[in-house]
Design a protein around this motif. Sequence first.
Motif, PDB file in Angstrom:
ATOM      1  N   GLY A  44       0.794  -1.110  -0.084  1.00 15.73           N
ATOM      2  CA  GLY A  44       0.074  -0.051   0.101  1.00 15.73           C
ATOM      3  C   GLY A  44       0.980   1.440   0.006  1.00 15.73           C
ATOM      4  N   ALA A  45       2.027   1.246   0.698  1.00 15.66           N
ATOM      5  CA  ALA A  45       2.680   2.335   0.699  1.00 15.66           C
ATOM      6  C   ALA A  45       3.429   2.642  -0.665  1.00 15.66           C
ATOM      7  N   VAL A  46       3.800   1.476  -1.420  1.00 14.01           N
ATOM      8  CA  VAL A  46       4.437   1.727  -2.750  1.00 14.01           C
ATOM      9  C   VAL A  46       3.385   2.272  -3.733  1.00 14.01           C
ATOM     10  N   ILE A  47       1.979   2.037  -3.429  1.00 13.28           N
ATOM     11  CA  ILE A  47       1.132   2.384  -4.566  1.00 13.28           C
ATOM     12  C   ILE A  47       0.733   3.477  -4.115  1.00 13.28           C
ATOM     13  N   GLY A  48       0.850   4.164  -2.787  1.00 12.64           N
ATOM     14  CA  GLY A  48       0.631   5.595  -2.517  1.00 12.64           C
ATOM     15  C   GLY A  48       1.677   6.468  -3.074  1.00 12.64           C
ATOM     16  N   VAL A  49       2.798   5.969  -3.125  1.00 12.41           N
ATOM     17  CA  VAL A  49       3.508   6.776  -4.180  1.00 12.41           C
ATOM     18  C   VAL A  49       3.211   7.069  -5.689  1.00 12.41           C
ATOM     19  N   VAL A  50       2.912   5.889  -6.141  1.00 18.23           N
ATOM     20  CA  VAL A  50       2.654   6.007  -7.484  1.00 18.23           C
ATOM     21  C   VAL A  50       1.278   6.732  -7.847  1.00 18.23           C
ATOM     22  N   ALA A  51       0.173   6.476  -6.684  1.00 19.67           N
ATOM     23  CA  ALA A  51      -0.894   7.331  -6.762  1.00 19.67           C
ATOM     24  C   ALA A  51      -0.561   8.761  -6.843  1.00 19.67           C
TER      25      ALA A  51
END
Length: 590
Positions: free
Chosen positions: A232-239
């Motif tokens: 989720g943290a990685v996806i937050g960066v991408v988001a």
Amino acid sequence: MSGRVFYLSLQACLNALAIGVVAKGLVLLISLFTNLAFYGRFSFAENGPAGNQLGLFVIAVPVLGSLIVGVMARFGSKAIRGHGIPEAMENIILHQSRIPPIITLLKPLSAAISIGTGGPFGAEGPIIATGGAIGSFTGQVIHISAAERKVLLAAGACAGMSAIFGSPLAAILLAIELLLFEFSPRAVIPVAIACITGGGMHLLLFDNQPVFAMPDIPAVSDKALLTYVLMGAVIGVVAAGVSRSVYWVEDLFEKLPIHWMWWPAIGGLAVGGIGYFAPHTMGVGYDNIKSLLTGQVPLLLILSLCILKYLSWVISLGSGTSGGTLAPLFTIGGALGALLGAGVLHLLPGSDINIATAALIGMAAMFAGSSRALLTAIVFALETTGQTHGLLPLIGACTTAYFVSFFLMKGSIMTEKIRRRGVATPEEYTPDLLQQLSATAAMQPSLVSIQEQMTSATVSRLLEQQPCYQAYLPVTDAGGRFKGYLHRAGLAADNAPAALPLIPEKNLPYVLATDNMQTVTTILGSYPIDVLAVLDNSDHKQLLGVITAADVLAAYTRHRIKDAKYHSAFYGNIRLLRVMARGKTILARS
């Protein structure tokens, strides 16, 4: 109050019935235009562009559709451009929730053309915008207040989302997190009734199965949960990057030396070019989401949906065409989640990671990080898949995505557009401070004690000895009971009578000690007086004190400073306190 809530709820319910029909019509229109554009047949059967046999001619289809949308925006209404929610937010904040009625026709039609000719969008954005327009239109017809019209707009918008996806609870949360900017019975009850009605229309007109039905996923282990949280943290960066890129592309289009009417055609060229090599990137793509949630998608298709779908969508959306963001974000996020899950399994073959669960948390975390609608993302994923075992990983992944995105980007994909125009959206939903403070919090004793038996001359001498700036002064009888107001202009007249020129109490208002400050400010703003008498709650109307506008501001500031001290201590932001302290020092010196 309760009567108004019932009235709004009834109107919201009637609107939702109509919006459900519009939602079904939009889906049928998208299918019709898809069949006409890619297969040359007149049919309302659900079909995607991926199976077309047009060859290189497929590039021209999105271009033609985008040209039509550009013309509709140029000569119909520019408001049909974009994905719907930012425009609804702007109308709520700036235009008293008034949306031009023509949007109810042009928005779904333009979206159907855009998506039906290959636009990589979802149907939810246009139906949210259309539902909001219907709610706003009925609110203008029945002549209600701007606050009540806002409720009908939000109710209509979210009823549309509920009708499309059969997700009434997520739709209610979307209204609270992105549209209402409040949580009160007056607002939530009509919205909830509209969303429930929209959900009922989904059952009637669509299906009773979850929209993104998927195989049952296993219960999550502690190690797997930690992995999903980190994902989720990685996806937050991408988001955050995805949100920024949308407006970066918009800025590039702004620099083009051609009229904005032609920009969608350029976006359509990108859609067609990418669609020639990756047909699955075109159209609504709900089938792509369903495939990702099976956990059995080939790696090449996952990469295509993660990268090429993103490029097609961001260029097309940045060009200003009409379409939604939720389905593309879910597709991109689901593909990224599946990709991360596959990567973890490759590095740690014995881990408990489930690819379908990874895709599920990826799609929800991408939406949570991009839109900052945390609760909506979690509940939407649960409602549309029916996977209760996904609750823990969804909460963990969506929360970390939200957390990371919050620190990387000031706005969100929903608010950045209007923030750039100078429109600020509330960042927190706190109760109105004026409703929490009673009148006694700002009350002060009357500076001059005037009784009705006094003469004008006596009062004039008294005011010379005890100067005060108020133009209106409360008057009591010998027992301290409120009798009315004295207007000082009457004392200054050359022919002033000996008796007091008293304005009877029945002609001017007062407040009780138990009234809140919102009542005080409403009265002060509605009547031509600069002081307001505060009476006790008994029938004797004993004068307890007075309130002026300056007293209201002082009381408000005192309580805001207390909150500022708390937040400053928590966040380390002491700038506000320094400004307030400097202002106090200047006032003290003066």
